[in-house]
Design a protein around this motif. Structure first.
Motif, PDB file in Angstrom:
ATOM      1  N   ALA A 154       6.759  -0.333  -1.871  1.00 12.61           N
ATOM      2  CA  ALA A 154       5.395  -0.730  -2.047  1.00 12.61           C
ATOM      3  C   ALA A 154       4.757  -0.707  -3.245  1.00 12.61           C
ATOM      4  O   ALA A 154       3.785  -1.395  -3.529  1.00 12.61           O
ATOM      5  CB  ALA A 154       4.436  -0.473  -0.818  1.00 12.61           C
ATOM      6  N   ASP A 212       2.142  -3.502  -2.918  1.00 11.66           N
ATOM      7  CA  ASP A 212       2.530  -4.662  -1.994  1.00 11.66           C
ATOM      8  C   ASP A 212       1.980  -4.337  -0.794  1.00 11.66           C
ATOM      9  O   ASP A 212       2.511  -3.450  -0.042  1.00 11.66           O
ATOM     10  CB  ASP A 212       3.823  -4.908  -2.215  1.00 11.66           C
ATOM     11  CG  ASP A 212       4.309  -6.186  -1.394  1.00 11.66           C
ATOM     12  OD1 ASP A 212       3.585  -6.329  -0.295  1.00 11.66           O
ATOM     13  OD2 ASP A 212       5.083  -6.984  -1.793  1.00 11.66           O
ATOM     14  N   THR A 213       0.807  -4.784  -0.254  1.00 13.08           N
ATOM     15  CA  THR A 213       0.113  -4.542   1.091  1.00 13.08           C
ATOM     16  C   THR A 213       1.121  -4.887   2.110  1.00 13.08           C
ATOM     17  O   THR A 213       0.748  -4.304   3.394  1.00 13.08           O
ATOM     18  CB  THR A 213      -1.243  -5.072   1.120  1.00 13.08           C
ATOM     19  OG1 THR A 213      -1.169  -6.183   1.070  1.00 13.08           O
ATOM     20  CG2 THR A 213      -2.153  -4.345   0.208  1.00 13.08           C
ATOM     21  N   ASP A 214       1.886  -5.870   2.092  1.00 12.83           N
ATOM     22  CA  ASP A 214       2.760  -6.245   3.133  1.00 12.83           C
ATOM     23  C   ASP A 214       3.786  -5.366   3.696  1.00 12.83           C
ATOM     24  O   ASP A 214       3.931  -4.940   4.474  1.00 12.83           O
ATOM     25  CB  ASP A 214       3.302  -7.668   2.970  1.00 12.83           C
ATOM     26  CG  ASP A 214       2.172  -8.695   2.555  1.00 12.83           C
ATOM     27  OD1 ASP A 214       1.400  -8.684   3.525  1.00 12.83           O
ATOM     28  OD2 ASP A 214       2.431  -9.330   1.618  1.00 12.83           O
ATOM     29  N   ALA A 256      -3.885  -3.994  -5.267  1.00  8.22           N
ATOM     30  CA  ALA A 256      -3.580  -4.341  -4.039  1.00  8.22           C
ATOM     31  C   ALA A 256      -3.126  -5.976  -4.247  1.00  8.22           C
ATOM     32  O   ALA A 256      -3.948  -6.508  -4.409  1.00  8.22           O
ATOM     33  CB  ALA A 256      -4.504  -4.002  -2.760  1.00  8.22           C
ATOM     34  N   ASP A 280       1.920  -1.996   4.744  1.00 10.43           N
ATOM     35  CA  ASP A 280       1.691  -2.015   6.288  1.00 10.43           C
ATOM     36  C   ASP A 280       2.878  -1.888   7.312  1.00 10.43           C
ATOM     37  O   ASP A 280       3.077  -1.304   8.129  1.00 10.43           O
ATOM     38  CB  ASP A 280       0.900  -3.544   6.684  1.00 10.43           C
ATOM     39  CG  ASP A 280      -0.451  -3.416   6.182  1.00 10.43           C
ATOM     40  OD1 ASP A 280      -0.746  -2.142   5.845  1.00 10.43           O
ATOM     41  OD2 ASP A 280      -1.038  -4.413   5.846  1.00 10.43           O
ATOM     42  N   ARG A 281       4.067  -2.630   6.621  1.00  6.53           N
ATOM     43  CA  ARG A 281       5.384  -2.213   7.315  1.00  6.53           C
ATOM     44  C   ARG A 281       5.782  -0.947   7.426  1.00  6.53           C
ATOM     45  O   ARG A 281       6.329  -0.590   8.509  1.00  6.53           O
ATOM     46  CB  ARG A 281       6.464  -3.402   6.857  1.00  6.53           C
ATOM     47  CG  ARG A 281       7.432  -3.726   7.589  1.00  6.53           C
ATOM     48  CD  ARG A 281       7.911  -5.085   6.989  1.00  6.53           C
ATOM     49  NE  ARG A 281       8.963  -4.680   5.588  1.00  6.53           N
ATOM     50  CZ  ARG A 281       8.716  -5.493   4.783  1.00  6.53           C
ATOM     51  NH1 ARG A 281       8.408  -6.765   4.583  1.00  6.53           N
ATOM     52  NH2 ARG A 281       9.330  -4.810   3.661  1.00  6.53           N
ATOM     53  N   ARG A 341      -5.943   2.993   6.921  1.00 12.40           N
ATOM     54  CA  ARG A 341      -4.881   2.202   7.609  1.00 12.40           C
ATOM     55  C   ARG A 341      -4.038   3.291   8.379  1.00 12.40           C
ATOM     56  O   ARG A 341      -3.480   2.919   9.356  1.00 12.40           O
ATOM     57  CB  ARG A 341      -3.960   1.399   6.690  1.00 12.40           C
ATOM     58  CG  ARG A 341      -4.743   0.175   6.045  1.00 12.40           C
ATOM     59  CD  ARG A 341      -3.683  -0.440   4.802  1.00 12.40           C
ATOM     60  NE  ARG A 341      -4.824  -1.309   4.337  1.00 12.40           N
ATOM     61  CZ  ARG A 341      -4.402  -2.830   4.041  1.00 12.40           C
ATOM     62  NH1 ARG A 341      -3.218  -3.153   4.378  1.00 12.40           N
ATOM     63  NH2 ARG A 341      -5.208  -3.532   3.244  1.00 12.40           N
ATOM     64  N   VAL A 398      -5.403  -8.865  -4.201  1.00 12.30           N
ATOM     65  CA  VAL A 398      -6.189  -8.939  -2.880  1.00 12.30           C
ATOM     66  C   VAL A 398      -7.209  -7.952  -3.080  1.00 12.30           C
ATOM     67  O   VAL A 398      -8.373  -7.900  -2.271  1.00 12.30           O
ATOM     68  CB  VAL A 398      -5.567  -9.097  -1.428  1.00 12.30           C
ATOM     69  CG1 VAL A 398      -4.680  -9.844  -1.411  1.00 12.30           C
ATOM     70  CG2 VAL A 398      -4.620  -7.713  -1.303  1.00 12.30           C
ATOM     71  N   SER A 411      -0.753  -9.166  -2.103  1.00 11.51           N
ATOM     72  CA  SER A 411      -0.078  -9.779  -0.945  1.00 11.51           C
ATOM     73  C   SER A 411       0.754 -10.938  -1.583  1.00 11.51           C
ATOM     74  O   SER A 411       0.058 -11.921  -1.998  1.00 11.51           O
ATOM     75  CB  SER A 411      -0.892 -10.081   0.263  1.00 11.51           C
ATOM     76  OG  SER A 411      -0.217 -10.644   1.161  1.00 11.51           O
ATOM     77  N   GLY A 412       2.121 -10.688  -1.507  1.00 13.42           N
ATOM     78  CA  GLY A 412       2.939 -11.874  -2.355  1.00 13.42           C
ATOM     79  C   GLY A 412       2.367 -12.195  -3.572  1.00 13.42           C
ATOM     80  O   GLY A 412       2.272 -10.849  -4.382  1.00 13.42           O
TER      81      GLY A 412
END
Lengths: 357, 357
Positions: free
Chosen positions: B248, B16-18, B338, B21-22, B53, B345, B340-341
């Motif tokens: 993640a 989960d890339t969101d 990967a 990143d968090r 990243r 992606v 996102s939601g």
């Protein structure tokens, strides 16, 4: 002990081909003497060269755990494959099974009426099916007396029901393999009766795990599917199923740290796997040093308590570590180093490494 | 819960890339606020996209566990690498280190005078060294008060002693991270004093594990090297270091068998890893179902006791399984999916998978 100086980095997995061939021959001869077909499980080695040796030694066909393993071994020329898993088949997996059934003799596992219908709907009826029964491991499979119900549902869906299979995984405990071999045999007999009562004569009655495969029991089974027997591992050793001279697979490792009676090796869970059964003495065994104990394992460190009575290796020396569970260790590397005595004789690709789908 | 219908086979590892990143941002900000350099350990993800990243979020450089991991990340353009391992260097490994030191800023670990001399002899003096100290994990590293002795031996061998490092791996226990963070800090302070007494001013004082990295303690450290924080895993969750919304990484798995309150999923130790700490509740966790328990794990089966109060998935439904130990799970697959939601992606190669040497 040889340290294979021509291998310029550790850790690597090494296969002793002399031991391997002896293990293959012993299982093949034992199965033949009992009139059982041998269909070894290749999930243990995932390696075309070893599958060829098994087939050359008389194996009837190969067992795989996943459709992607089947695809790899079909590509390598195997022509008779059994997917020993209660597959859930959707459109995508169905298309892959249909393609496989067009080029090899394919059999797959089922354990429910719904699973049988999904298989027939998406993969067609080109693959034979074996009904999975639970012989006491309580993982997947129906109780033996319900095998006939699943067979009937499969037949109603148009499938060719070839027989039954089980995996007696509860054989993995100290002292239990003989009892489990008897339970497995009784379960297969009961399941065969259930199939016959439902109007299906089973032509394949398939069982066998490495701890039980060499145990002689009165059985209705027609086929054995052991996997680990090719390599042996620390679990089989500690179960008493084998002795150290039956161990063909080890990780060649280097001593990177030494203090008092503790050594640290560069082989960790990323080459040995993290398997440790509750009854295991440690995270693997040191070949030739039965009283050494691997007391801790990180990704790249094995912490070894070395017995005071054994000469202790020094920094930079190499030792060989026997993984607890060969199947998970092999799945971590891209190739196996084949040796005979002190000599490296080849490198074998782990062709089906990572084939989980 | 989304089941990613565009992914046509399970099991696969999903990031989960969101959340990723968090997690990256939180650690980077925490390190910056405390004036600490962040040098994340890439053994957790082995993935160039994630390393980029981390560097974009302000990481000073990367930490690796092996020379072959260093080679992969150097090839991908990383220019500042620390091999956090007490390498034993022979001629072959020395030649590889010499080549690496010619193209990136390279630092490696040592923990003995003999190790320092072997490094200088075979790799030359192009790589800086950090002396490994034992802050209580008792795996590798010298006691803090002996750091100066190793530094002197290294300097006598012609090496550039940059500082000290430790891995407080004993932080992996319920309730212990705050105490271990304090022990680690005290050990680093003592080791720095030992180096200074031996005439070497340490410019790098490096520590940090994911369970302790966010804990604020008075410290002489200059650098943090957490790894697992990017993904989180069931171990971090059960240690209380993170909550479920920080996770993640998960394995997307399919229900292949169902009876009573027990489900069997197609994700086993060949995608989750076999790690299970003594204090773990099981072989991983089910995302979104905190009371489910993975009570048994085979290579391609997870046996899950499903809580009666939660709606039970049916055959063919998909669920997400959080591995106990992210580092070992990622090392089993060739790529990460990967997302996102609900949307896929990308696919990221696990570029350094299997890099054990």
């Amino acid at each position: 002990m040889t340290s294979f100086p021509e291998l310029d980095a550790t850790p690597v997995l090494v296969v002793d081909t002399d031991v391997l061939d002896r293990n293959l021959t012993r299982m093949a001869e034992s199965a033949a003497a009992r009139g059982l077909a041998l269909r070894p499980h290749v999930k243990t080695h995932k390696c075309v060269e070893i599958a060829r040796r098994q087939l050359d030694a008389g194996a009837r066909g190969l067992t795989v755990a996943t459709v992607s393993e089947a695809e790899v071994f079909a590509d390598a020329g195997a022509d008779d494959l059994f997917v020993a898993y209660p597959l859930w088949v959707d459109a995508a997996r169905g298309a892959r099974l249909r393609a496989l059934a067009g080029r090899v003799r394919l059999t797959v596992g089922i354990e429910s009426a719904a699973g049988a219908r999904a298989l027939a709907t998406h993969a067609g009826t080109g693959a034979g099916v074996l009904v999975e029964i639970d012989s006491g491991h309580h993982r997947t499979g129906v109780p033996p007396e319900r095998a006939g119900d699943v067979a009937t549902a499969a037949r109603d869906a148009g499938l060719d029901v070839v027989g039954i299979f089980t995996f007696p995984g509860h054989s993995y405990g100290p002292g239990v393999p003989p009892r489990v071999a008897a339970e497995e045999s009784a379960a297969l007999t009961a399941a065969a009766a259930s199939l016959r009562a439902a109007g299906t004569e089973p032509s394949v009655i398939s069982g066998g795990s490495s701890p039980t495969a060499l145990i002689e029991v009165r059985t209705d089974a027609t086929e054995l599917r052991p996997g680990v027997y090719v390599f042996g591992d620390a679990q089989q050793l500690e179960l008493g199923a084998i002795t150290e001279r039956d161990i063909a697979l080890s990780a060649l490792a280097t001593v990177v740290s030494a203090r008092d009676d503790v050594l640290v090796l560069d082989a960790g869970s990323k080459i040995l796997g993290a398997d440790r059964a509750p009854w295991a003495t440690g995270y693997g065994r040191i070949l030739g040093i039965p009283d050494a104990r691997i007391v801790a394992l990180s990704e790249h460190h094995a912490t070894v308590r070395w017995p005071t009575e054994s000469p202790r290796p020094g920094l930079g020396d190499r030792v060989r570590v026997v993984p607890n569970h060969a199947c998970n260790a092999v799945n971590l590397v891209d190739e196996l180093v084949a040796v005979s005595g002190d000599v490296v004789v080849g490198k074998w690709a782990v062709a089906a490494r990572g084939c989980n789908t």
